[in-house]
Scaffold this active site. Sequence first.
Site, PDB file in Angstrom:
ATOM      1  N   ARG A 265       6.456  -4.168   2.010  1.00 14.11           N
ATOM      2  CA  ARG A 265       7.529  -3.408   2.346  1.00 14.11           C
ATOM      3  C   ARG A 265       8.171  -4.130   3.758  1.00 14.11           C
ATOM      4  O   ARG A 265       6.797  -3.715   4.716  1.00 14.11           O
ATOM      5  CB  ARG A 265       6.407  -1.633   2.169  1.00 14.11           C
ATOM      6  CG  ARG A 265       6.215  -1.879   0.382  1.00 14.11           C
ATOM      7  CD  ARG A 265       5.613  -0.021   0.710  1.00 14.11           C
ATOM      8  NE  ARG A 265       5.521  -0.066  -1.085  1.00 14.11           N
ATOM      9  CZ  ARG A 265       4.567   1.210  -1.656  1.00 14.11           C
ATOM     10  NH1 ARG A 265       4.624   2.135  -0.545  1.00 14.11           N
ATOM     11  NH2 ARG A 265       4.311   1.375  -2.184  1.00 14.11           N
ATOM     12  N   ARG A 280      -0.940   1.067   8.255  1.00 17.23           N
ATOM     13  CA  ARG A 280      -0.005   0.631   7.580  1.00 17.23           C
ATOM     14  C   ARG A 280       0.504  -0.759   8.144  1.00 17.23           C
ATOM     15  O   ARG A 280       1.227  -1.395   8.731  1.00 17.23           O
ATOM     16  CB  ARG A 280       1.162   1.714   7.473  1.00 17.23           C
ATOM     17  CG  ARG A 280       2.583   1.325   7.201  1.00 17.23           C
ATOM     18  CD  ARG A 280       3.676   2.339   7.410  1.00 17.23           C
ATOM     19  NE  ARG A 280       3.705   3.725   7.326  1.00 17.23           N
ATOM     20  CZ  ARG A 280       4.199   4.584   7.830  1.00 17.23           C
ATOM     21  NH1 ARG A 280       5.626   4.639   8.782  1.00 17.23           N
ATOM     22  NH2 ARG A 280       3.730   6.197   7.935  1.00 17.23           N
ATOM     23  N   GLU A 352      -3.767   8.621   2.815  1.00 15.66           N
ATOM     24  CA  GLU A 352      -2.444   8.699   1.811  1.00 15.66           C
ATOM     25  C   GLU A 352      -3.042   6.706   0.672  1.00 15.66           C
ATOM     26  O   GLU A 352      -3.260   5.882   1.153  1.00 15.66           O
ATOM     27  CB  GLU A 352      -1.509   8.489   1.087  1.00 15.66           C
ATOM     28  CG  GLU A 352      -0.739   8.562  -0.477  1.00 15.66           C
ATOM     29  CD  GLU A 352       0.896   8.161   0.039  1.00 15.66           C
ATOM     30  OE1 GLU A 352       1.439   8.999   0.889  1.00 15.66           O
ATOM     31  OE2 GLU A 352       1.229   8.023  -0.524  1.00 15.66           O
ATOM     32  N   SER A 355      -0.674   8.036  -4.937  1.00 11.17           N
ATOM     33  CA  SER A 355       0.458   8.526  -5.442  1.00 11.17           C
ATOM     34  C   SER A 355       0.356   8.528  -7.025  1.00 11.17           C
ATOM     35  O   SER A 355       0.906   7.558  -7.582  1.00 11.17           O
ATOM     36  CB  SER A 355       1.464   8.054  -4.374  1.00 11.17           C
ATOM     37  OG  SER A 355       2.398   9.252  -4.938  1.00 11.17           O
ATOM     38  N   ARG A 394      -5.664   1.362   3.002  1.00 14.90           N
ATOM     39  CA  ARG A 394      -6.828   2.237   2.968  1.00 14.90           C
ATOM     40  C   ARG A 394      -8.004   2.290   3.181  1.00 14.90           C
ATOM     41  O   ARG A 394      -8.868   3.432   3.317  1.00 14.90           O
ATOM     42  CB  ARG A 394      -5.785   3.445   3.091  1.00 14.90           C
ATOM     43  CG  ARG A 394      -4.231   2.857   4.376  1.00 14.90           C
ATOM     44  CD  ARG A 394      -3.272   4.250   3.618  1.00 14.90           C
ATOM     45  NE  ARG A 394      -2.171   3.923   4.735  1.00 14.90           N
ATOM     46  CZ  ARG A 394      -1.347   4.157   3.914  1.00 14.90           C
ATOM     47  NH1 ARG A 394      -1.006   5.553   2.691  1.00 14.90           N
ATOM     48  NH2 ARG A 394      -0.019   4.189   4.482  1.00 14.90           N
TER      49      ARG A 394
END
Length: 426
Positions: A265, A280, A352, A355, A394
Site C-alpha cells: 500500500r 503503518r 486496527e 476489517s 499490528r
Amino acid sequence: MLDAQFIREHPDLVRRAIAQKGTEEVSVVSSILEADERHRAAVTELQDIRTEANDEAKKIGRLMRDGEQKAARVAMANAGKLKSRAKEVEELVRETEAILNILLLVVPNIPHTSVPIGKSPEDNRVVKEYGLRPELDFDPLLHWEILEKYDLADFDRGSKVAGAGFPFYTGKGARLQRALINFFLDVAVEEGGYIEIQAPLVVNNASATGTGQLPDKEDMMYEIKRDGLFLIPTAEIPVTNFFRDDIIPESDLPIKFCAYTPCFRREAGSHGKTVRGLNRIHQFDKVELVQFVHPEKSYEALESLREDAESILKKLELPYRRLLMCTGDMGFTQSKKYDLEVWSAAQKRWLEVSSISNFEAFQARRMQIRYRPSDGSKLQILHTLNGSALAIPRVVAALLENNQHADGTVAIPDVLRPYTGFDTIG
RNA sequence: GGAGGGGUGGCAGAGUGGUUGAAUGCGCUGGUCUCGAAAACCAGUAUACCUGUACGGGUAUCGAGGGUUCGAAUCCCUCCUCCUCCGCCA
C-alpha cells in the site's frame, strides 16, 4: 455497483444511501435516471432498425437463390440505407451507455439498516470490548524499541534497500511473523473450513475494478505501468476475482477461501507518531478470508466470518474491541462493516487488525459472479464478503508491547509456541 | 524470446459468406412404457438486454475488440489466452 434497473425502481432508497455515505452528490440519481432513459430509447431504436435490416438481408438471400437478380439489387439498396442509419444510432447507444456507466460507478453501496448513521470515525459504535488491557507496573517499551533492542526488525536497512516503510524482519522477528501466518492459516483451514489459496500478488485493471479499488482508489496501489498491473493492496482482489465471470451451482455455496499474501500500500502522505514502527507500512503480511454466499445468507455469513477473525485474537489472548462502522466511515463498496482493534499497551491506543465486510451484490455485480439456482430459475448475482484474519504487523506490535515483562523479556502466547519454536524473546 | 497450431452451447464435437443461436453425441429435465427400475421412444434444455397487461415479439452474443459485406461462427486487422517444438530460466 448498483444495477441501473434497481435504481430505476428504487430511486429514493438510493438517494438516501448516497446521503448517508456522503461520498457523492444525491443529484447523481436524477442524472442516472435521465441517462438510463435516453440509453434505453436509443437501444430500442437501434434494435428496430436491425430487425428491418435482418429481414431485408434474409430476403436478399432468398431472391439470390431464386435467381431474381433485379429484385435483389433493389433490396440491397434499401439495406444499405438501413445500414447507415444503424451506424448513427449505434454511436448514440455507445455514447449514452458510456455516460450511464460513468454515473453508475460512482454510486456507493447501500448501507444495511442495522448500520449506524454518521459522518466520521467518532460515529462508529464500539460494540464490545474483550479481554483485559494489561496494567504494566513498569515503564513499557514501545514495540519499535523492542524490535530494535532484540534485532527483530531493521527499518534503516529496509529504507536503504527499498524505501521507508519496507522493513526487514530478522531472526526471531522473521520467525514470529512466519509463525503467525501459519497459525492463522491453520485456524482458518482446520476450524473455519476455509479452502487455502495462494494467489497472484499482482492484478490487472479488470480485477481491481471488480472489487472496487478502481476507478477511484488507484492511489493506494503500486502500479507496474509497463505491464498494466498493480501490486495487490489486499488478497481480497485476486481471491474475490477468482470467480469473476463465473456461474456457480447453488449447491456449491457457500464457498470459503483463505489466503496469505503480502500486501502493498502506498499510504500516500502519512507520517508521524501514529505511523511509527509497524503501525503503518508499505508492505505487510495478512491472511484474508473471502466468502461467496447465497444472498439470503450473507448477514449470517458476516457474523460467522467475524467470529472466525475474533477467535484468533482470543487464542492469542489479546485484548480487543469490535467496532460497527457508521455509514460515513465504512467506505464505498460495503453494506456493513466491522473493524477489530487490538490494544497496544505501550502506545496505549487501539490498532486496527481486521476489517470484516459484507458487500452484498455490489462487487459480484461488477464481476458478474452468479449462481445457478437449484430450482432451475434464472441466474442470480451472489454476495461476497471478506475479512482480515489477521493483519500481521499490528498483531506483532500488540504482542510485543502487551506481553513484555519488567525484566525486558517478551512472552510468546502458548498457542504460538509450537510455531515459533521459542517461548520468549530476550 | 522464436516457429507453428487452436479457442464454437453444461461437456464432447460439426460447421469456410445466405431462413446457423448454431448439426450430432453425451449430460440434464419432463413424459410414454413398467409392479418398480433400466433400456427404448417422444418432448424440452444458453445468457443478457429491449418491448408488451399477457400469450408473445425483437436485438446481441461462436475468446475480446475493430473492419469488409445487403448478409460473418465462416474473410481481414489488433489483442488476450491455451497447446506443441526450440531457446532461456528459480
